[in-house]
Scaffold this motif. Sequence first.
Motif, PDB file in Angstrom:
ATOM      1  N   THR A 217       0.835  -1.207   0.000  1.00  0.00           N
ATOM      2  CA  THR A 217       0.000   0.000   0.000  1.00  0.00           C
ATOM      3  C   THR A 217       0.866   1.251   0.000  1.00  0.00           C
ATOM      4  OG1 THR A 217      -1.741  -1.168   1.217  1.00  0.00           O
ATOM      5  CG2 THR A 217      -1.819   1.234   1.233  1.00  0.00           C
ATOM      6  N   TYR A 218       1.864   1.244   0.848  1.00  0.00           N
ATOM      7  CA  TYR A 218       2.803   2.370   0.949  1.00  0.00           C
ATOM      8  C   TYR A 218       3.503   2.609  -0.385  1.00  0.00           C
ATOM      9  CZ  TYR A 218       6.715   5.057   2.977  1.00  0.00           C
ATOM     10  OH  TYR A 218       7.643   6.023   3.276  1.00  0.00           O
TER      11      TYR A 218
ATOM     12  N   LYS B 146       2.491   1.580  -3.424  1.00  0.00           N
ATOM     13  CA  LYS B 146       1.554   1.946  -4.490  1.00  0.00           C
ATOM     14  C   LYS B 146       1.145   3.415  -4.398  1.00  0.00           C
ATOM     15  CE  LYS B 146      -0.465  -2.637  -5.291  1.00  0.00           C
ATOM     16  NZ  LYS B 146      -1.669  -3.495  -5.112  1.00  0.00           N
ATOM     17  N   ILE B 147       0.867   3.880  -3.187  1.00  0.00           N
ATOM     18  CA  ILE B 147       0.474   5.288  -3.022  1.00  0.00           C
ATOM     19  C   ILE B 147       1.607   6.208  -3.456  1.00  0.00           C
ATOM     20  CG2 ILE B 147      -0.094   7.062  -1.317  1.00  0.00           C
ATOM     21  CD1 ILE B 147      -1.673   4.934   0.205  1.00  0.00           C
ATOM     22  N   THR B 148       2.819   5.852  -3.060  1.00  0.00           N
ATOM     23  CA  THR B 148       3.984   6.648  -3.469  1.00  0.00           C
ATOM     24  C   THR B 148       4.121   6.664  -4.986  1.00  0.00           C
ATOM     25  OG1 THR B 148       5.122   6.062  -1.407  1.00  0.00           O
ATOM     26  CG2 THR B 148       6.474   6.926  -3.199  1.00  0.00           C
TER      27      THR B 148
ATOM     28  N   TRP C 185       1.723   6.163  -7.254  1.00  0.00           N
ATOM     29  CA  TRP C 185       0.618   6.915  -7.870  1.00  0.00           C
ATOM     30  C   TRP C 185       0.866   8.416  -7.792  1.00  0.00           C
ATOM     31  CZ3 TRP C 185      -3.645   3.660  -4.987  1.00  0.00           C
ATOM     32  CH2 TRP C 185      -3.778   2.431  -5.636  1.00  0.00           C
ATOM     33  N   LEU C 186       1.344   8.863  -6.648  1.00  0.00           N
ATOM     34  CA  LEU C 186       1.615  10.296  -6.496  1.00  0.00           C
ATOM     35  C   LEU C 186       2.753  10.743  -7.414  1.00  0.00           C
ATOM     36  CD1 LEU C 186       1.278  10.672  -2.616  1.00  0.00           C
ATOM     37  CD2 LEU C 186      -0.274  11.576  -4.352  1.00  0.00           C
TER      38      LEU C 186
ATOM     39  N   ARG D 263       6.656   3.968   7.618  1.00  0.00           N
ATOM     40  CA  ARG D 263       5.372   4.238   6.970  1.00  0.00           C
ATOM     41  C   ARG D 263       4.536   5.210   7.796  1.00  0.00           C
ATOM     42  NH1 ARG D 263       0.464   2.292   7.899  1.00  0.00           N
ATOM     43  NH2 ARG D 263       1.306   0.812   9.410  1.00  0.00           N
TER      44      ARG D 263
ATOM     45  N   TRP E  44       3.351   8.979   6.631  1.00  0.00           N
ATOM     46  CA  TRP E  44       1.934   9.308   6.511  1.00  0.00           C
ATOM     47  C   TRP E  44       1.537  10.429   7.462  1.00  0.00           C
ATOM     48  CZ3 TRP E  44      -1.168   4.087   5.723  1.00  0.00           C
ATOM     49  CH2 TRP E  44      -0.822   3.569   4.474  1.00  0.00           C
TER      50      TRP E  44
ATOM     51  N   SER F 243       2.592  13.582   5.740  1.00  0.00           N
ATOM     52  CA  SER F 243       1.688  13.838   4.613  1.00  0.00           C
ATOM     53  C   SER F 243       0.352  14.392   5.095  1.00  0.00           C
ATOM     54  CB  SER F 243       1.461  12.550   3.816  1.00  0.00           C
ATOM     55  OG  SER F 243       2.676  12.044   3.319  1.00  0.00           O
TER      56      SER F 243
ATOM     57  N   SER G 264       4.320  14.229  -0.166  1.00  0.00           N
ATOM     58  CA  SER G 264       3.814  12.896   0.171  1.00  0.00           C
ATOM     59  C   SER G 264       4.368  11.804  -0.734  1.00  0.00           C
ATOM     60  CB  SER G 264       2.280  12.891   0.087  1.00  0.00           C
ATOM     61  OG  SER G 264       1.730  13.871   0.938  1.00  0.00           O
ATOM     62  N   SER G 265       5.215  12.172  -1.683  1.00  0.00           N
ATOM     63  CA  SER G 265       5.758  11.155  -2.593  1.00  0.00           C
ATOM     64  C   SER G 265       7.283  11.103  -2.589  1.00  0.00           C
ATOM     65  CB  SER G 265       5.264  11.406  -4.022  1.00  0.00           C
ATOM     66  OG  SER G 265       5.668  12.684  -4.483  1.00  0.00           O
TER      67      SER G 265
END
Length: 295
Positions: free
Chosen positions: A11-12, A14-16, A18-19, A125, A129, A132, A201-202
């Motif tokens: 999850t960590y 993937k979010i990174t 995507w951003l 993580r 977060w 962020s 956040s990325s």
Amino acid sequence: MVAAKLSEYNTYRKITKWLLLLLGLFPLENASLFYRFLPYIHLFLNLGTAFGMLGFVRAHITNILVVSKRLGLMVSFLTGSLKIVCMIIYHEDAMKLRSLDKHFNILINNPQFTNMAFDGVTAFRRLSWAVSLLVLLSGTVNVITPIILIIYQQSHHFQPVKYILPYLSIYPWNVEPNGYLYKFHFIFETVATYSLVAITSSIEPLFTLYVIQMIGQLREMSYVMEHLNESNDPESSVRDCINQYTNLVECRNMVQKIFGPIILWQIITNAVILCLGIFQLSQASLTIHIVLVPS
């Protein structure tokens, strides 16, 4: 337990990713022209907003308390700009660093190394977060404050209504209240705010991911060297560790090249912002003292 940690990491990651894709900073092969141009749009947004705040600082240079509040925000946008510039300049190095991700994925899918590789990931993580979330809340407050102020004035029939921008920016050209140019700048600064949120956040989590992945490889090599007597081919194991360590040193150099200027800049600017924050607190304390203890 292992499944939960694996889910957290994915999850960590993937979010990174995507951003970074949203910013156009994730290293892609054969990227489209628009994708390659995307970082420059975000760079323009951050520099443009910082430029507007610079105008405010120049206009109120004699008021140290007011200037100190704006300087912190201006530095944040300049920091975001620097991060984008570093990622653009060292795009090829970022492309090569994807090898860390590939090796780490192999590592975490090996039951022998999974727990070892994930040790400490949760702390990284949560910290990322938390940062962020704070940046998101801070940016949102800056954006909605002028809107609330305008609604309040209109609901109480204040005339004339005072229209302000999210960062009280002052530009060399005339921005007529509630005119098209005002609306453009308001949207511009709003988009820039969330651009900065995405950058923060990325790119920080990206650095963290690189560190986690390199630590995982070091732990893997340490384990292999400690259990050489259990290996069917000790010489081959040692040779693999040497090659792996050589690649890891190269990756470390690339990470240092990309993030070194950013970290140095943040060390300097954080010290300045901390001093400004202490100054603001001291002024607030002085004001409270004057109010509560009349002469």
